[in-house]
Design a protein around this motif. Structure first.
Motif, PDB file in Angstrom:
ATOM      1  N   ALA A   1      42.158  37.723  46.559  1.00  0.00           N
ATOM      2  CA  ALA A   1      41.158  38.196  45.136  1.00  0.00           C
ATOM      3  C   ALA A   1      41.282  38.619  43.795  1.00  0.00           C
ATOM      4  CB  ALA A   1      41.019  39.599  46.019  1.00  0.00           C
ATOM      5  N   TYR A   2      42.151  38.577  43.540  1.00  0.00           N
ATOM      6  CA  TYR A   2      42.866  38.035  42.548  1.00  0.00           C
ATOM      7  C   TYR A   2      43.143  36.721  41.363  1.00  0.00           C
ATOM      8  CZ  TYR A   2      45.152  38.777  37.290  1.00  0.00           C
ATOM      9  OH  TYR A   2      45.856  38.537  36.801  1.00  0.00           O
TER      10      TYR A   2
ATOM     11  N   THR B   1      39.010  35.449  41.818  1.00  0.00           N
ATOM     12  CA  THR B   1      38.189  36.110  40.967  1.00  0.00           C
ATOM     13  C   THR B   1      38.488  35.589  39.346  1.00  0.00           C
ATOM     14  OG1 THR B   1      39.306  37.234  40.673  1.00  0.00           O
ATOM     15  CG2 THR B   1      37.639  38.189  42.332  1.00  0.00           C
ATOM     16  N   ARG B   2      39.707  34.573  38.776  1.00  0.00           N
ATOM     17  CA  ARG B   2      39.848  33.500  37.862  1.00  0.00           C
ATOM     18  C   ARG B   2      39.211  32.575  37.609  1.00  0.00           C
ATOM     19  NH1 ARG B   2      41.992  37.604  36.086  1.00  0.00           N
ATOM     20  NH2 ARG B   2      40.823  38.216  38.019  1.00  0.00           N
TER      21      ARG B   2
ATOM     22  N   THR C   1      36.201  27.982  44.150  1.00  0.00           N
ATOM     23  CA  THR C   1      36.333  29.666  44.890  1.00  0.00           C
ATOM     24  C   THR C   1      35.543  29.664  45.473  1.00  0.00           C
ATOM     25  OG1 THR C   1      36.925  30.594  42.213  1.00  0.00           O
ATOM     26  CG2 THR C   1      35.444  31.628  43.623  1.00  0.00           C
TER      27      THR C   1
ATOM     28  N   ARG D   1      36.861  30.858  49.563  1.00  0.00           N
ATOM     29  CA  ARG D   1      36.301  32.204  49.748  1.00  0.00           C
ATOM     30  C   ARG D   1      35.716  32.004  51.973  1.00  0.00           C
ATOM     31  NH1 ARG D   1      32.773  35.320  45.999  1.00  0.00           N
ATOM     32  NH2 ARG D   1      33.979  34.531  44.653  1.00  0.00           N
TER      33      ARG D   1
ATOM     34  N   ILE E   1      37.961  41.767  46.372  1.00  0.00           N
ATOM     35  CA  ILE E   1      37.118  40.772  45.121  1.00  0.00           C
ATOM     36  C   ILE E   1      35.854  41.864  44.826  1.00  0.00           C
ATOM     37  CG2 ILE E   1      35.296  38.903  44.969  1.00  0.00           C
ATOM     38  CD1 ILE E   1      37.132  37.247  46.823  1.00  0.00           C
TER      39      ILE E   1
ATOM     40  N   GLN F   1      35.039  42.900  40.451  1.00  0.00           N
ATOM     41  CA  GLN F   1      34.423  42.187  40.576  1.00  0.00           C
ATOM     42  C   GLN F   1      33.351  43.749  39.390  1.00  0.00           C
ATOM     43  OE1 GLN F   1      31.772  39.391  43.520  1.00  0.00           O
ATOM     44  NE2 GLN F   1      32.504  38.026  42.313  1.00  0.00           N
TER      45      GLN F   1
ATOM     46  N   GLY G   1      29.053  40.365  38.027  1.00  0.00           N
ATOM     47  CA  GLY G   1      29.715  39.572  39.178  1.00  0.00           C
ATOM     48  C   GLY G   1      30.655  37.748  37.851  1.00  0.00           C
TER      49      GLY G   1
ATOM     50  N   GLU H   1      33.349  36.757  35.389  1.00  0.00           N
ATOM     51  CA  GLU H   1      34.081  36.037  35.867  1.00  0.00           C
ATOM     52  C   GLU H   1      33.639  35.243  34.027  1.00  0.00           C
ATOM     53  OE1 GLU H   1      34.340  33.947  40.210  1.00  0.00           O
ATOM     54  OE2 GLU H   1      32.303  34.364  38.791  1.00  0.00           O
TER      55      GLU H   1
END
Lengths: 280, 289
Positions: free
Chosen positions: A88-89, A92-93, A98, A102, A163, A167, B5, B9
């Motif tokens: 998850a870490y 979320t970069r 992505t 997922r 996630i 967020q 979100g 990001e």
């Protein structure tokens, strides 16, 4: 409004309550009673006091299943949550691909335990065949096989929840920390992990209860073999009910003890991790 | 949520280009590892049953390739298509019934405050932590006495078992709906039933999607309950797969591989076509117990 609504109880509540009573409430109450009796068909029950409960703790299969289940649960909970959070870490970069990753990581969670069990039986037996053995050769193989299967199934599920938690960390908070000169690791440890505690509570709850109550995967992958050595609690209770005539009462007593363990473990966990949550 | 979100990001800890590329590569390898077991089953489903257990990693070739034999044989042996129909009916009917009745119950329990409704709410919540084994034996006997040993009976049982979590999730949402809207509808002459279907139920849609997804995932894959209720020859997909394992643990590996592929295939298609809802629903369903 309350008054006019009350009369509508039969429409709004009764259907659910009736089904709930048949499927759960009545069987639950009768189940507790039957754990103190000897019976084969429910109707021929005769009271035997706590003798069923005494038998449980002299039953080597049950003790073995309990130890196996506890070990399995500890290893699974730690590994699934560590890997799920890590994924998850990373996801979320804002790195490329992505969404695709997922999608892939979550997919195994939708496939049922029986199907998964046979899928992994093929793969693991294929690998073990190189060393001339199979999953049913030793309880050790069955144990690690189940751990791998469980990780494969639940990592993606937990990742999705983490996630969602990550967020929800307010961007300004991280921005502020960075301006104050916090390192990436400090931000993770001081801000993100505390803020993600609610997700952690639910993930821990889900992995803990799912691992402890595991049945389908256990039945399909090892069916308890070799012997009964990789039987977990749920499977052991099942075999007691349906594999051993005259032991139905003991099976019900095992189920009651099992229920109490699940209740105590999950309530303790919820209270403990809740306490660590911060207000946000 | 989507705004948050993006916010997250763009503003926060994005990684540099090189690190990003390395991570993408690592995750790509990991993704393949995740998919590998399923690919392996697919590959073996085209091999003769004699060459599956011994050499699962070998690609099918001239001597081992058998085309669709395993599929034909497996479908004949298991009756997979009727089982698929039964699984579909049970899942769709149960989910529909659960959403309709538990949302009504949740609204009633939240709006009508009394000792009785309060107790009832906690009994439903309590049911969530009770493992199935606790009621397994007594429930299947009760179902037998009430002639519930059929697909239709099973739908009723799923309503009963699903009620705990569904009522809990719906109650959490109903609490957040302002009372004024419903009061206005009632003052305008709506009965509680009309108010519910015209005003409340449409607002519950997001939670209904979550409840539908969580329950569909559970019911479609459930093995134990249907195996205790339905006759062996009229089983669901998980039952059919488990029954392929004959006595003394012997399995026709060819048929097994083919049936596993057919069991997984519809799930993946369904997942890819509505993954947005599934992932959102799962995340939303993860409220604290």
């Amino acid at each position: 409004m309350q008054k006019s609504m009350k009369r509508y109880f039969p429409i709004f509540v009764l259907p659910t309550l009736a089904a709930f009573t048949v499927a759960f409430l009545y069987p639950f109450i009768i189940g507790i009673y039957l754990s103190f009796t000897e019976f084969t068909t429910v109707k021929d029950a005769s009271w035997v006091g706590i003798s069923n409960y005494k038998k449980i703790f002299m039953d080597r299969n049950f003790i073995n299943a309990l130890i196996f289940t506890v070990k399995f649960t500890i290893v699974s909970v730690v590994s699934i949550n560590t890997l799920g959070f890590l994924l998850a870490y990373v996801l979320t970069r804002g790195i490329k691909g992505t969404n695709l990753f997922r999608t892939v990581f979550f997919m195994p969670n939708l496939i049922g335990g029986i199907v998964l069990g046979y899928v992994w039986q093929l793969l693991l037996n294929g690998i073990l065949a190189r060393f001339g053995v199979t999953l049913s050769f030793s309880a050790k193989y069955g144990f690690w096989g189940l751990v791998i299967l469980m990780n494969w199934q639940l990592i993606g599920y937990m990742m999705i929840i983490y996630i969602a938690g990550l967020q929800n960390v307010p961007g300004e908070m991280i921005e502020a920390a960075r301006i104050d000169g916090a390192t990436r690791f400090q931000i993770l440890k001081q801000i993100m992990i505390p803020m993600v505690m609610p997700s952690f509570t639910i993930c821990l709850f889900l992995t803990l209860t799912n691992s402890f109550k595991l049945f389908d995967q256990n039945l399909a992958l090892t069916a308890g073999g070799p012997g009964r050595q990789t039987s977990m609690l749920a499977l052991d209770i099942y075999s007691t009910f349906y594999g051993r005539v005259g032991w139905e009462g003991v099976g019900q007593a095992k189920a009651t003890v099992f229920f109490l363990m699940v209740a105590v473990i999950s309530l303790t966990q919820l209270t403990l991790t809740r306490r660590k949550e911060v207000e946000n | 949520m989507s705004r948050k979100g993006r916010n997250f990001e763009t503003q926060q800890m994005e990684v540099g280009k090189t690190t990003g590329a390395i991570l993408t590569a690592v995750l790509a390898v990991l993704s393949l590892t995740f998919l590998f077991p399923i690919i392996l089953v697919l590959m073996n489903s085209f091999k003769s049953k004699l060459f599956i257990s011994d050499a699962p990693f070998q690609l099918p070739k001239a001597g081992t390739y058998v085309g669709l034999t395993n599929y034909v044989e497996g479908i004949r042996k298991t009756g997979l298509f009727p089982a698929f129909g039964r699984s579909l009916f049970i899942t769709v009917a149960s989910v529909a019934v659960i959403i309709l009745f538990t949302s009504m119950t949740a609204w009633f329990l939240t709006r009508v405050k009394s000792v009785f409704t309060n107790i009832l709410y906690y009994v439903f919540v309590f049911a969530m932590i009770v493992p199935f084994q606790m009621v397994m034996f007594t429930m299947s006997k009760t179902a037998n006495d009430l002639y519930l040993n059929s697909m239709y009976g099973l739908v009723l049982l799923y309503l009963g078992f699903g009620a705990g979590q569904a009522v809990f999730l719906f109650c959490g949402f109903v609490k957040a709906i302002p009372l004024e809207i419903e009061e206005a509808a009632m003052i305008d002459g709506c009965s509680p039933v009309q108010t519910y279907f015209h005003v409340v139920f449409p607002m519950l849609r997001p939670t209904a999607v979550t409840v539908a997804i969580l329950n569909a995932m559970w019911i479609w894959n459930d093995y134990l309950l249907p195996s205790l209720i339905l006759p062996q020859e009229k089983g669901t997909i998980p039952m059919v797969i488990q029954n392929l394992k004959g006595g003394y643990g012997s399995i026709d590996m060819g048929a097994m591989m083919a049936m596993l592929v057919l069991a997984i295939f519809p799930i993946i298609v369904f997942y890819l076509s509505c993954q947005k809802y599934i992932i959102k629903g799962v995340a939303a369903g993860a409220v604290k117990g």
